[in-house]
Scaffold this active site. Structure first.
Site, short mmCIF file in Angstrom:
data_model
loop_
_atom_site.label_atom_id
_atom_site.label_comp_id
_atom_site.label_asym_id
_atom_site.label_seq_id
_atom_site.Cartn_x
_atom_site.Cartn_y
_atom_site.Cartn_z
N HIS A 61 19.22 -15.06 131.64
CA HIS A 61 19.67 -14.01 132.23
C HIS A 61 18.52 -13.03 132.34
O HIS A 61 18.48 -12.48 133.27
CB HIS A 61 20.90 -13.39 131.31
CG HIS A 61 21.60 -11.95 132.04
ND1 HIS A 61 22.87 -12.13 132.72
CD2 HIS A 61 21.20 -11.10 132.06
CE1 HIS A 61 23.15 -10.83 133.13
NE2 HIS A 61 22.09 -10.12 132.66
N GLU A 62 18.13 -12.52 131.20
CA GLU A 62 17.07 -11.55 131.28
C GLU A 62 15.80 -11.96 132.01
O GLU A 62 15.35 -11.06 132.93
CB GLU A 62 16.33 -11.19 129.67
CG GLU A 62 17.49 -10.57 129.05
CD GLU A 62 18.23 -9.27 129.67
OE1 GLU A 62 17.57 -8.93 130.46
OE2 GLU A 62 19.51 -9.12 129.17
N HIS A 74 16.27 -11.34 135.82
CA HIS A 74 16.02 -9.98 136.17
C HIS A 74 14.28 -10.01 136.43
O HIS A 74 13.99 -9.19 137.67
CB HIS A 74 16.22 -9.01 135.30
CG HIS A 74 17.59 -8.67 134.96
ND1 HIS A 74 18.69 -8.84 136.07
CD2 HIS A 74 18.38 -8.53 133.83
CE1 HIS A 74 19.79 -8.82 135.49
NE2 HIS A 74 19.92 -8.36 134.25
N GLU A 128 22.65 -7.87 138.87
CA GLU A 128 23.17 -8.47 137.57
C GLU A 128 23.81 -9.91 137.96
O GLU A 128 24.06 -10.88 137.35
CB GLU A 128 24.85 -7.81 136.99
CG GLU A 128 24.28 -6.64 136.11
CD GLU A 128 23.36 -7.20 135.10
OE1 GLU A 128 23.84 -7.76 134.27
OE2 GLU A 128 22.33 -6.30 134.85
N HIS A 156 31.12 3.49 129.00
CA HIS A 156 30.65 3.81 130.36
C HIS A 156 31.29 5.35 130.92
O HIS A 156 30.86 5.86 131.80
CB HIS A 156 30.88 2.77 131.51
CG HIS A 156 30.06 1.44 130.76
ND1 HIS A 156 30.58 0.80 129.61
CD2 HIS A 156 29.02 0.80 131.35
CE1 HIS A 156 29.52 -0.08 129.68
NE2 HIS A 156 28.87 -0.19 130.87
O1 X8Z Z 1 27.32 -2.82 129.60
C1 X8Z Z 1 27.20 -3.80 130.04
C2 X8Z Z 1 25.82 -4.42 129.69
C3 X8Z Z 1 24.74 -3.51 129.79
S1 X8Z Z 1 24.55 -3.16 131.51
C4 X8Z Z 1 25.96 -5.15 128.19
N1 X8Z Z 1 28.15 -4.62 130.44
C5 X8Z Z 1 29.65 -3.85 130.86
C6 X8Z Z 1 30.40 -3.74 129.51
O2 X8Z Z 1 29.79 -4.09 128.45
O3 X8Z Z 1 31.50 -2.89 129.53
C7 X8Z Z 1 28.17 -6.00 130.91
C8 X8Z Z 1 29.42 -6.34 131.40
C9 X8Z Z 1 30.24 -5.20 131.38
ZN ZN Z 2 21.72 -8.14 133.10
#
Ligand code: X8Z
Ligand code: ZN
Length: 649
Positions: free
Chosen positions: A375-376, A379, A403, A505
């Protein structure tokens, strides 16, 4: 007045006849040459400042010291200053759009015209930054109390997540679920201020509201309809999975806890937010028919973290894509060092100088980390392919693309067929029951995420545009959770709670649309690559979930053609280059899960399971009746009366 500023911007170019600008005659060619010069200069300035900032950030994240922190903050300040100055100048150039005929110039100016919160006046920007920083700090410092030892209140989120994944005691699960929210709900006091500032920031960027600003990268607010359509496409499959899960959970917890036709109790889904259900072991259709986890085999074969990344590098090389440069192997951090503190969250780095690409990953030898290594590195492949683009276009075609590429490659690396080809899996048996188990496990991760990812931003957009009154924010959240996801809380919620803030988030102001889009696109990319590799199509015997594009240079070429565009073209064009489609299309995800959907339909019908859900109680009220207050020991609530972030108005 404008002309003076204009002249200094142009380097006092000589203007000849072509158009009329406030009484001054303008030559389009001269003007365009001046804009190009400006864009080239900006490109160099941004690349160089970005390199300095990311290098400082790398040093800090791989060696957390106060000295490195100070260096990082200084570099970030310089970067912000550059951004602001450049943004003001871009605004002036854009004002001359009538005289600029080259669409490539206009597109690049447009890409540089959105600054986000940094467009706010200094005093508002610092309020905004402090508010988000404060909300994030509440989240990152929140802990949970031990259910069995209520005075032990130092369980981290990581520990709490493990309990939610492993405990089978509904009371303990409800306790952990609830106390995490008790300790993050005070963010509600800061959120109205955040909403006001975020809307100001949208205005400062010349957008009417925050959703308009966020959706700029997707082509505008019409994208909301595309998301709604994608979700409609997935709903029939989700309903089947929901019904199956409810029956299996009822078998485990009894119908007192899981009602026959009700929504799913969210605390039983193995995840703090019920976003990706980690209950595959509990509800596996054919226990004993799982593909073995290959972690032990990898350890026996003397895999190391570096070897896992070499295997990933071989994967991309087998597609005809470039290998990682020597500096990658020299400078990356591929396992946790023991001599210093580091930020372990895995990430891929483009250090903005066209040469330096790194991964930071505290990898351990395991099946999961082998998939993450792919995955990484995907990117980095994206970074490498768009490195020739101007700075403004060095990103995915929209935020979901990066992503999606990562997820696509990760998914292929985790298939039993690929692990067998690598010699890690010993046997590859064709067993339809093991296949259903495999697909169910993937669906619990991917499909269950879709309604959650959809409603995360739906709720925020309605908060930002004022559709929801502040007094109904939490119950509106539960309306969406019930209606879209079909889940319910373990205990009655009220407007004293603020459950959206239990998600990082929301507090850190990170849009969630990218994840929704990334998950949908992933399946479109996967199918297109499988077709290019000659493994899927009208005469193929291989189902989509078993295809492995390893060694297909045709698939590699298709990926390369898309990735090298960066964001230089509107995203539907980039999508078309790889998939032939110009729209987000969730039907491909349905196609991938077709064998599972057929199986679920039969299984639900055979058991007479009700598909869908009906309300089985009240989930959220504006004020809780006194008698229904849950008894929370005072030590489970962290009081922050003096918390400075919550005092500011
Ligand atoms: O926050 C993330 C990643 C970092 S961009 C680990 N994700 C979301 C979450 O954890 O809520 C990946 C899937 C959704
Ligand atoms: Zn990623």
């Amino acid at each position: 007045m404008l002309l003076l500023r204009l002249c200094s911007l142009l380097g006092a170019a000589t203007l000849t006849v072509q158009g009329n600008f406030d009484g001054v005659l303008v030559d389009t060619r001269v003007l365009e040459a001046a804009v190009k010069k400006f864009l080239n200069e900006q490109d160099e300035l941004f690349s160089s400042q970005c390199a300095k900032t990311l290098s400082a950030s790398w040093d800090y994240q791989t060696n957390i010291t106060s000295y490195n922190m100070i260096r990082l903050l200084a570099a970030q300040e310089d970067y912000k200053t550059l951004q602001k100055v450049s943004w003001v100048m871009v605004g002036r150039w854009r004002a001359m759009h009538r005289y600029l005929q080259d669409p490539a110039i206009m597109r690049q100016l447009e890409a540089m015209s959105v600054l986000g919160p940094a467009a706010l006046r200094t005093e508002y920007l610092s309020k905004y930054t402090n508010t988000v920083r404060g909300m994030t700090a509440v989240y990152t410092s929140a802990t949970v109390c031990n259910y069995h030892r209520p005075y032990q209140c130092d369980l981290t989120l990581e520990r709490a997540k493990k309990i939610l994944r492993n405990s089978r005691d509904p009371k303990e699960l409800a306790h952990v679920w609830r106390t995490w929210r008790v300790n993050t709900r005070k963010i509600r006091r800061a959120y109205p201020r955040f909403v006001r500032l975020a809307n100001h920031a949208a205005l400062a960027n010349h957008y009417a509201s925050k959703d308009e600003l966020e959706l700029f990268e997707y082509g505008g607010v019409d994208f909301k309809n595309q998301m709604a359509e994608a979700w409609e496409q997935l709903k029939p499959l989700y309903l089947q999975l929901h019904a199956y899960t409810r029956r299996k959970l009822r078998q485990v917890y009894g119908s007192q806890v899981v009602s026959e036709r009700g929504p799913l109790p969210v605390h039983l889904l193995g995840d703090m937010w019920g976003q990706q259900w980690k209950i595959s072991k509990l509800i596996m259709p054919y226990p004993g028919k799982r593909y073995p986890n290959v972690t032990n085999r990898m350890r026996k074969q003397r895999y190391t973290p570096t070897l896992m990344f070499k295997v990933a590098d071989d994967f991309f090389s087998s597609l005809g894509l470039p290998r990682m440069p020597p500096s990658f192997w020299r400078d990356s951090l591929l396992q946790k060092p023991h001599d210093r503190e580091v930020v372990c969250h895995s990430s891929a780095w483009d250090l903005c100088n066209g040469q330096d690409y790194r991964i930071k990953h505290c990898a351990e030898v395991s099946e999961e980390d082998l998939a993450s290594a792919h995955h990484e590195m995907a990117h980095l492949q994206y970074f490498l392919h768009y490195r020739h683009q101007p700075y403004a276009y060095r990103q995915g075609a929209n935020p979901g693309f990066q992503e999606a590429v990562g997820h696509t490659v990760e998914m292929i690396a985790a298939t039993p067929r690929h692990l067998y080809r690598l010699g890690i899996l010993r046997r590859l048996e064709e067993d339809p029951e093991a296949d259903i188990n495999f697909l169910l496990q993937v669906a619990l991760d991917k499909l269950t995420f879709m309604p959650f990812a959809y409603l995360m931003d739906l709720w925020r957009w309605r908060v930002f545009d004022g559709t929801y009154e502040e007094s109904e924010w939490n119950c509106a959240w539960w309306d969406l959770r019930y209606n879209v996801q079909g889940v319910k809380p373990p205990i009655l919620r009220t407007e004293d709670d603020f459950d959206p803030a239990s998600k990082y988030h929301v507090d850190a102001d990170l849009s969630y649309t990218r994840y929704f889009v990334g998950f949908v696109l992933q399946y479109q990319f996967h199918k297109a690559l499988c077709i290019k590799a000659g493994q899927y199509g009208w005469n193929s015997a291989i189902p989509l979930h078993k295809c492995d594009i390893f060694r297909s240079t045709e698939a590699g070429k298709a990926l390369r053609d898309m990735m090298q565009l960066g964001s230089s073209r509107p995203w539907p064009e980039a999508l078309q280059v790889l998939t032939g489609q110009r729209e987000m299309d969730a039907s491909v995800m349905r196609e991938y899960f077709r064998p599972l959907e057929d199986w679920l339909r039969k299984d639900n019908a055979r058991h007479g399971e009700y598909v869908g859900w009906r309300s089985d109680g009240e989930y959220c009220v504006y004020k809780k009746p006194f008698l229904m207050q849950p008894t929370i020991h005072s030590s489970t609530i962290i009081h922050h009366k003096d918390d400075p972030i919550l005092q500011v108005n």
